[in-house]
Design a protein around this motif. Structure first.
Motif, PDB file in Angstrom:
ATOM      1  N   SER A  15       0.842  -1.291   0.045  1.00 26.81           N
ATOM      2  CA  SER A  15      -0.114   0.087   0.029  1.00 26.81           C
ATOM      3  C   SER A  15       1.054   1.291   0.015  1.00 26.81           C
ATOM      4  CB  SER A  15      -0.658   0.109   1.326  1.00 26.81           C
ATOM      5  OG  SER A  15      -0.217   0.064   2.574  1.00 26.81           O
ATOM      6  N   GLY A  22       2.005   6.848  -6.757  1.00 31.14           N
ATOM      7  CA  GLY A  22       0.727   7.681  -7.249  1.00 31.14           C
ATOM      8  C   GLY A  22       1.219   8.947  -6.828  1.00 31.14           C
ATOM      9  N   ASP A  56      -1.754  10.827 -16.787  1.00 35.52           N
ATOM     10  CA  ASP A  56      -3.567  10.960 -16.916  1.00 35.52           C
ATOM     11  C   ASP A  56      -3.684  10.982 -15.202  1.00 35.52           C
ATOM     12  OD1 ASP A  56      -6.106  11.020 -17.196  1.00 35.52           O
ATOM     13  OD2 ASP A  56      -6.301   8.964 -17.475  1.00 35.52           O
ATOM     14  N   THR A  58      -6.391  10.422 -13.477  1.00 39.11           N
ATOM     15  CA  THR A  58      -7.107   9.037 -13.111  1.00 39.11           C
ATOM     16  C   THR A  58      -6.157   8.050 -12.780  1.00 39.11           C
ATOM     17  OG1 THR A  58      -7.544   8.450 -15.621  1.00 39.11           O
ATOM     18  CG2 THR A  58      -9.094   9.776 -14.252  1.00 39.11           C
ATOM     19  N   LEU A  59      -5.120   8.030 -13.578  1.00 41.52           N
ATOM     20  CA  LEU A  59      -4.382   6.974 -13.105  1.00 41.52           C
ATOM     21  C   LEU A  59      -3.810   7.313 -11.747  1.00 41.52           C
ATOM     22  CD1 LEU A  59      -2.444   4.331 -13.810  1.00 41.52           C
ATOM     23  CD2 LEU A  59      -0.860   6.091 -14.764  1.00 41.52           C
ATOM     24  N   ARG A  60      -3.233   8.698 -11.511  1.00 42.68           N
ATOM     25  CA  ARG A  60      -2.544   8.639 -10.143  1.00 42.68           C
ATOM     26  C   ARG A  60      -3.596   8.646  -9.190  1.00 42.68           C
ATOM     27  NH1 ARG A  60       0.726  14.555 -10.490  1.00 42.68           N
ATOM     28  NH2 ARG A  60       1.465  13.274  -8.490  1.00 42.68           N
ATOM     29  N   THR A  61      -4.819   9.126  -9.449  1.00 46.02           N
ATOM     30  CA  THR A  61      -5.774   8.902  -8.281  1.00 46.02           C
ATOM     31  C   THR A  61      -5.976   7.507  -7.922  1.00 46.02           C
ATOM     32  OG1 THR A  61      -6.806  10.858  -9.242  1.00 46.02           O
ATOM     33  CG2 THR A  61      -8.173   9.527  -7.595  1.00 46.02           C
ATOM     34  N   GLY A  62      -6.162   6.716  -9.069  1.00 46.93           N
ATOM     35  CA  GLY A  62      -6.596   5.196  -8.951  1.00 46.93           C
ATOM     36  C   GLY A  62      -5.321   4.457  -8.026  1.00 46.93           C
ATOM     37  N   LEU A  63      -4.039   4.786  -8.339  1.00 49.16           N
ATOM     38  CA  LEU A  63      -3.208   4.091  -7.659  1.00 49.16           C
ATOM     39  C   LEU A  63      -3.098   4.591  -6.079  1.00 49.16           C
ATOM     40  CD1 LEU A  63      -0.016   4.694  -9.868  1.00 49.16           C
ATOM     41  CD2 LEU A  63      -1.084   2.661  -9.074  1.00 49.16           C
ATOM     42  N   ILE A  65      -5.935   5.490  -4.524  1.00 53.36           N
ATOM     43  CA  ILE A  65      -7.123   4.807  -3.867  1.00 53.36           C
ATOM     44  C   ILE A  65      -7.009   3.277  -3.676  1.00 53.36           C
ATOM     45  CG2 ILE A  65      -9.575   4.069  -4.550  1.00 53.36           C
ATOM     46  CD1 ILE A  65      -9.840   6.942  -5.642  1.00 53.36           C
ATOM     47  N   LEU A  66      -6.243   2.799  -4.615  1.00 61.31           N
ATOM     48  CA  LEU A  66      -5.935   1.350  -4.511  1.00 61.31           C
ATOM     49  C   LEU A  66      -5.131   1.079  -3.338  1.00 61.31           C
ATOM     50  CD1 LEU A  66      -6.089  -1.535  -5.712  1.00 61.31           C
ATOM     51  CD2 LEU A  66      -4.331  -1.085  -7.188  1.00 61.31           C
TER      52      LEU A  66
END
Length: 96
Positions: A15, A22, A56, A58-63, A65-66
């Motif tokens: 994590s 990210g 992008d 959304t890629l940074r945010t997705g990492l 959030i994951l």
């Protein structure tokens, strides 16, 4: 308190790695790529897109959030797998 085992160490490291990549890693890529630093593409007065971010958003945010989801699942695992301490004996108390 329970000592961290291999599952705890892997979950924390995974994590942390996701969130660092990210936030910090892709942030450095954005800085090296140059302006614009914002998440939205830049447009001129005519509305044409003149510059877009290198990574992008959304890629940074997705990492990130994951990474947070991995921490949440790990926390649920710790709650479910923790055994009560020896001094935590449950006893029933009756009211007068």
């Amino acid at each position: 308190m329970k000592q961290p085992d291999i599952i705890d160490k892997v979950a924390m490291a995974f994590s942390a790695a996701l969130m660092l990549v990210g936030i910090v890693g892709l942030g450095i890529v954005e800085i090296i790529a140059g302006k614009p630093y914002g998440a939205a593409p830049l447009t001129n007065e005519a509305g044409e897109v003149i510059a877009t971010p290198a990574v992008d958003p959304t890629l940074r945010t997705g990492l990130v959030i994951l990474g947070l989801l991995v921490l949440a699942v790990w926390g649920l695992y710790r709650m479910a797998s923790t055994e009560p301490a020896e001094g935590d004996a449950r006893r029933e108390v009756t009211a007068d």
